[in-house]
Write an enzyme that holds these catalytic residues in place. Structure first.
Site, PDB file in Angstrom:
ATOM      1  N   GLU A 111       0.850  -1.195   0.000  1.00  0.00           N
ATOM      2  CA  GLU A 111       0.000   0.000   0.000  1.00  0.00           C
ATOM      3  C   GLU A 111       0.883   1.241   0.000  1.00  0.00           C
ATOM      4  O   GLU A 111       1.920   1.284   0.663  1.00  0.00           O
ATOM      5  CB  GLU A 111      -0.911   0.006   1.221  1.00  0.00           C
ATOM      6  N   ASP A 152       0.290   5.366   0.572  1.00  0.00           N
ATOM      7  CA  ASP A 152      -0.753   6.236   1.120  1.00  0.00           C
ATOM      8  C   ASP A 152      -0.415   7.719   1.074  1.00  0.00           C
ATOM      9  O   ASP A 152       0.684   8.125   1.476  1.00  0.00           O
ATOM     10  CB  ASP A 152      -1.002   5.914   2.607  1.00  0.00           C
ATOM     11  N   GLU A 195      -2.530  10.639   3.069  1.00  0.00           N
ATOM     12  CA  GLU A 195      -3.650  10.911   3.966  1.00  0.00           C
ATOM     13  C   GLU A 195      -3.572  12.379   4.390  1.00  0.00           C
ATOM     14  O   GLU A 195      -2.566  12.815   4.954  1.00  0.00           O
ATOM     15  CB  GLU A 195      -3.608  10.002   5.198  1.00  0.00           C
ATOM     16  N   ASN A 208       2.591   6.981   3.875  1.00  0.00           N
ATOM     17  CA  ASN A 208       2.933   5.698   4.481  1.00  0.00           C
ATOM     18  C   ASN A 208       3.190   4.687   3.378  1.00  0.00           C
ATOM     19  O   ASN A 208       2.635   4.807   2.277  1.00  0.00           O
ATOM     20  CB  ASN A 208       1.799   5.210   5.396  1.00  0.00           C
ATOM     21  N   TRP A 231      -7.456  10.160  16.167  1.00  0.00           N
ATOM     22  CA  TRP A 231      -6.011  10.289  15.954  1.00  0.00           C
ATOM     23  C   TRP A 231      -5.597  11.369  14.950  1.00  0.00           C
ATOM     24  O   TRP A 231      -4.453  11.833  14.971  1.00  0.00           O
ATOM     25  CB  TRP A 231      -5.419   8.961  15.461  1.00  0.00           C
ATOM     26  N   GLY A 271      -3.141  14.207  17.359  1.00  0.00           N
ATOM     27  CA  GLY A 271      -3.190  12.925  18.045  1.00  0.00           C
ATOM     28  C   GLY A 271      -4.532  12.589  18.649  1.00  0.00           C
ATOM     29  O   GLY A 271      -4.610  11.801  19.592  1.00  0.00           O
TER      30      GLY A 271
END
Length: 275
Positions: free
Chosen positions: A91, A93, A95, A110, A185, A189
């Site tokens: 994958e 990513d 985001e 990621n 998150w 966070g």
């Protein structure tokens, strides 16, 4: 929208994966766009009808996205590639993490390879991505994976298989996008929650471009010989791109898993991705 040089419509090459009533085609400046919606009832998502792999040269996918304006804290708009396999998932990513009004948008990248992921890096965007469309792209070949924003590299993941580091290269991947709630998150966070009084939230997509081999395909997509017929332009960043990438890392990076001692007391083997 173009796929391998031919003009198409969204509905020819993509499918809605969830919440049909939360994805619409709408008119924008200079053409049509796909509108994705997030409200308290549901988010939304779409995916390519086919999977893709690099062939004789690098593959590159890109799309123009206009992100949620104003108070978007707790939302995530994602653009990614996924092999749709569980234990050995590959994958790549993008985001986009929502923000409180006035704060910069953060983009998290990621990489999952052979089921191993959690290689997050985050940079703050140097513009307001909700004011207009910007181009987000992923270049992928045998040598490296390059995540770019308006042709500025924000992440490079080198092929370091020689060091025992898994690298995605053999599994074709579909192209996906989702808009969803992640206020546990996504923003500071999880400290910043979604303000549902601002809903519904909208993100817009247009000008899809896919330069890759669609599978199942011919030998050009799977032949190791053909895949390695790549010039020097595909093995590393140009001097200009390398300077831009260094600028991003020095000035805009806000998180790198390689330096997160709380998660990785021993720095990951791959370390700095390099240029």
């Amino acid at each position: 929208m173009r796929v391998n040089g031919r003009p198409v419509t969204f509905w020819e090459d993509f499918r809605i994966t969830w919440a049909n009533d939360h994805i619409n085609q709408t008119s924008v400046v200079n053409g049509n766009a796909i509108q994705m919606v997030l409200d308290q009832a549901s988010g939304s998502g779409f995916a390519s009808k086919k999977q893709y792999l690099f062939g004789r040269v690098s593959m590159k996918i890109s799309m123009k996205i206009k992100l949620i304006p104003g108070d978007s804290a707790g939302t995530v708009t994602a653009f990614y590639m996924n092999s749709d396999t569980d234990a050995v998932r590959d994958e790549l990513d993008f985001e986009f993490l929502g923000n409180r009004s006035g704060q910069p948008y953060t983009v998290q990248t990621n990489v999952f390879a052979n089921g191993k992921g959690y290689r997050e890096q985050r940079v703050n965007l140097w513009f307001d991505p909700s004011a207009d469309f910007h181009t987000y792209s992923i270049l992928w070949n045998h040598h490296h994976i390059v995540f770019s924003v308006d042709d500025v590299p924000v992440r490079v993941f080198k092929n370091n298989e020689a060091k025992g580091i898994p690298y995605p290269k053999s599994q074709a991947m579909g192209i996906y996008s989702t808009l969803w709630e992640a206020d546990d998150w996504a923003t500071r966070g999880g400290l910043e929650k979604i303000d549902w009084s601002k809903a519904p939230f909208y993100a817009y997509y247009k000008d899809f471009d896919i330069e890759a081999c669609a599978l199942p395909g011919g030998a050009n997509c799977t032949s190791k010989t053909n895949n390695r017929r790549e010039g020097l332009n595909y093995t590393s960043l140009s001097p200009l791109l390398a300077r831009n990438y260094k600028w991003v890392r020095l000035n805009l990076m806000v998180y790198d898993y390689c330096t997160d001692k709380s998660r990785y007391p021993v720095s990951p083997t791959e370390g700095f991705a390099g240029i």
